[in-house]
Scaffold this active site. Structure first.
Site, PDB file in Angstrom:
ATOM      1  N   ASN B 401      29.872 146.062  55.536  1.00 56.04           N
ATOM      2  CA  ASN B 401      29.570 146.441  54.166  1.00 56.04           C
ATOM      3  C   ASN B 401      28.438 145.590  53.585  1.00 56.04           C
ATOM      4  OD1 ASN B 401      29.586 147.162  51.489  1.00 56.04           O
ATOM      5  ND2 ASN B 401      31.796 147.251  51.327  1.00 56.04           N
ATOM      6  N   ASP B 402      28.714 144.308  53.361  1.00 52.64           N
ATOM      7  CA  ASP B 402      27.718 143.475  52.691  1.00 52.64           C
ATOM      8  C   ASP B 402      26.418 143.351  53.491  1.00 52.64           C
ATOM      9  OD1 ASP B 402      29.502 143.049  50.635  1.00 52.64           O
ATOM     10  OD2 ASP B 402      30.425 141.352  51.653  1.00 52.64           O
ATOM     11  N   VAL B 403      26.520 143.409  54.833  1.00 50.07           N
ATOM     12  CA  VAL B 403      25.316 143.209  55.648  1.00 50.07           C
ATOM     13  C   VAL B 403      24.397 144.427  55.658  1.00 50.07           C
ATOM     14  CG1 VAL B 403      26.400 141.494  57.130  1.00 50.07           C
ATOM     15  CG2 VAL B 403      26.501 143.905  57.772  1.00 50.07           C
ATOM     16  N   ALA B 442      32.541 140.340  49.932  1.00 50.80           N
ATOM     17  CA  ALA B 442      31.902 139.619  48.835  1.00 50.80           C
ATOM     18  C   ALA B 442      32.280 140.230  47.488  1.00 50.80           C
ATOM     19  CB  ALA B 442      30.388 139.615  49.006  1.00 50.80           C
TER      20      ALA B 442
END
Lengths: 102, 475
Positions: B401-403, B442
């Site tokens: 997700n965050d990456v 995050a």
């Protein structure tokens, strides 16, 4: 001032080791591919388990009637050993998976 | 004579640590390197037990029963814990073992301080100056060891979901104050070593600092924190080496301290964050405020069916798989490899794009995919992958997700702003497999999911991959 200078010169052998080891540590890890970051961190984790040597010395020096030192030392040996054995075994398990690569 | 053998054993152990660490940095020799370092450690431990002599009295160590009892308990528990732990729980296991090392260092400081304060209280006229440098080392070992211990335990709890992110306003300032007081107290104890209360205050403050320091840090910063705590414990071990003039503790500890610090800095760089930023723990504070604002920017997302996904993937020329923590949680690495084989048989080129901080630790995904026999040359690092996305037909994101969050590029108010990401949007189609629309680790929304090129494929990664394999076989 004089004290500090004397301390440095008394411990110069140790200070040399510290400085050289800092460079060795940086040099050794500098060329690690990101693939191996996790096993490497885990391996390094096991190596700092060398703190167990200190735990053994503390334990072995404790007088037989000093229960605080005996109990704390015993605990320190257990924790240190956990760090060493757990660290190496976990690293080995991670690396085992890399072995079968074609 | 015994002293010489002990020294030589320590020398051998130190060399195995350095060579072992070096070998660990090459896939072909890594396993041998680990075993080599373990062998060196065994030599050092045995030599210490049987050959160590007190430098003043020449006495050998006693309490062998206690020592072997401790080694046995620690050894058995450590082996079992390390053998039983699932591949997904590896990062928190490393964190836990690291905390044990930190606690060990703190205990050594505690015992040595008791020893010295004992001497001082029984010889009232003794010159406390002679203890100053020893006390200084003890205090440093205590602070670093305790911070590493409590911090690692919190990191362990956070990684396995037992402890949630927690921050309050003014936390950074409070952290700094606690640290400053602890260091000030350490300075005081060096000059006045007889004040036991001060010493225990340092211990308490250090433990609290460790907790507060890790507590607010969430998401992408966790690997950095573990690496940092790892190097802390190294320095704490080196303090023990200073204390006893023990070369093997010194070399091992400093080696790990330096290597761990460099690794930490490399990770910070990969996320475009400064170490200071991570240390003060501003990430968590920023994330909580930002997540409130980001929710407003939502649009609608579209779902894609399994059969449609199977269709576009089997007729693609090139498929890029982006694994994330969701893959690890679902234990889907073998199924993922299965999918890769089936697609390759159909003439589709399949590669994996590995973000440096995907998962919970750097290299987490590499370890996981290696377990499933995925070949090395199919794993692309971020830069290579970003060059190839433009020629990719389908990107399959598995629980990452965050990456892949474009906010890292476009939204300066986002807590991950500036972190390099995988540019999956350059490809023709993006299929995102997630369990739900919940934000990633995050805690921030991902606008990628609302882009026109993106389709969502909800479900557990393993289940979805199995179904995908079955569908593709039928085509």
């Amino acid at each position: 001032m004089n004290n500090i200078l004397q301390w440095v010169s008394n411990n110069q052998e140790i200070i040399y080791i510290v400085i050289l080891m800092i460079f060795v540590g940086i040099e050794v890890i500098g060329r690690v591919p990101s693939v191996l970051h996790t096993p490497l961190m885990s391996g390094a984790n096991a190596i700092h388990g060398v703190v167990i040597i200190g735990a053994i010395i503390v334990m072995g020096k404790a007088e037989a009637d000093n229960y605080t030192a005996l109990i704390l030392g015993f605990l320190a040996v257990i924790l240190g050993m956990l760090n060493v054995v757990g660290g190496f075994v976990v690293t080995d398990r991670m690396l085992e998976m890399f072995r079968k690569k074609k | 004579m015994t002293q010489h053998i002990l020294n030589i054993s320590y020398l051998i152990a130190s060399i195995t640590f350095i060579v072992g660490l070096k070998m660990l940095s090459n896939p072909a020799s890594a396993r041998k390197g680990n075993l080599l370092a373990a062998a060196g450690m065994t030599i050092a431990i045995l030599a210490t037990i049987f050959l160590y002599q007190n430098s003043e009295t020449g006495e050998h160590l006693h309490n062998h029963l206690w020592i072997f009892g401790g080694l046995l308990i620690g050894g058995i528990v450590g082996t079992l814990a390390a053998k039983k732990v699932k591949m997904t729980a590896m990062p928190e296991m490393v964190s836990l073992f690291n905390g044990m090392g930190g606690a060990c260092a703190a205990l050594i400081s505690l015992i040595e301080y008791n020893h010295i304060s004992h001497i001082i209280s029984y010889t009232p006229n003794s010159d406390t100056h002679s203890f100053q440098s020893t006390i200084l080392i003890i205090a440093i070992g205590l602070i670093i060891g305790s911070v590493s211990f409590s911090g690692s335990i919190i990191a362990w709890g956070k990684l396995n979901g037992k402890i949630k992110d927690y921050s309050f306003s003014g936390q950074n300032i409070l952290n700094l104050v606690i640290l400053a007081v602890a260091i000030g107290a350490a300075g005081y104890i060096v000059v006045h070593p007889q004040h036991q209360l001060i010493f225990y205050t340092i211990l308490l403050l250090s433990i609290i600092y460790g907790i507060l320091f890790v507590l607010p840090i969430g998401g992408a910063d966790m690997p950095v924190v573990i690496s940092l705590l790892n190097s802390f414990t190294g320095v704490a071990a080196a303090c023990g080496g200073f204390l006893y003039g023990n070369k093997v503790m010194l070399t091992g500890g400093i080696l790990v301290g330096a290597a761990g610090t460099l690794l930490t800095i490399l990770m910070c760089k990969a996320m475009n964050r400064s170490l200071k930023n991570v240390l003060i723990g501003s990430f968590g504070g920023g994330a909580t405020t930002a997540s409130g604002g980001a929710a407003s920017g939502q649009g609608s997302y579209k779902e894609i069916s399994l059969s449609d996904t199977a269709m576009i993937m089997s007729y693609a020329n090139k498929v890029m798989i982006v694994p994330g923590y969701g893959l690890a949680v679902a234990q889907a690495q073998h199924t993922c490899h299965e999918l890769e084989k089936i697609l390759t048989e159909k003439g589709v080129e399949v590669k994996y794009a590995i973000h440096p901080v995907a998962g919970r630790m750097p290299g987490h995904m590499n370890v996981l995919l290696a377990e499933a026999d995925v070949s090395y040359d199919k794993l692309l690092e971020m830069e290579q992958a970003n060059d190839e996305f433009a020629t990719t037909d389908v990107v399959l994101i598995l629980g990452a997700n965050d990456v892949v969050n474009p906010a890292a590029k476009t939204d300066p108010s986002s807590p991950i702003y500036g972190m390099p990401i995988l540019d999956v949007e350059l490809s023709k189609n993006v299929v995102v497999n997630k369990r739900s629309m919940k934000p990633g680790y995050a805690g921030i929304e991902n606008e990628l999911f609302f882009k026109p090129k993106t389709s969502m494929l909800f479900g557990d990664a393993k289940k979805v991959l199995q179904d995908l394999c079955a569908e593709i076989k039928n085509i």
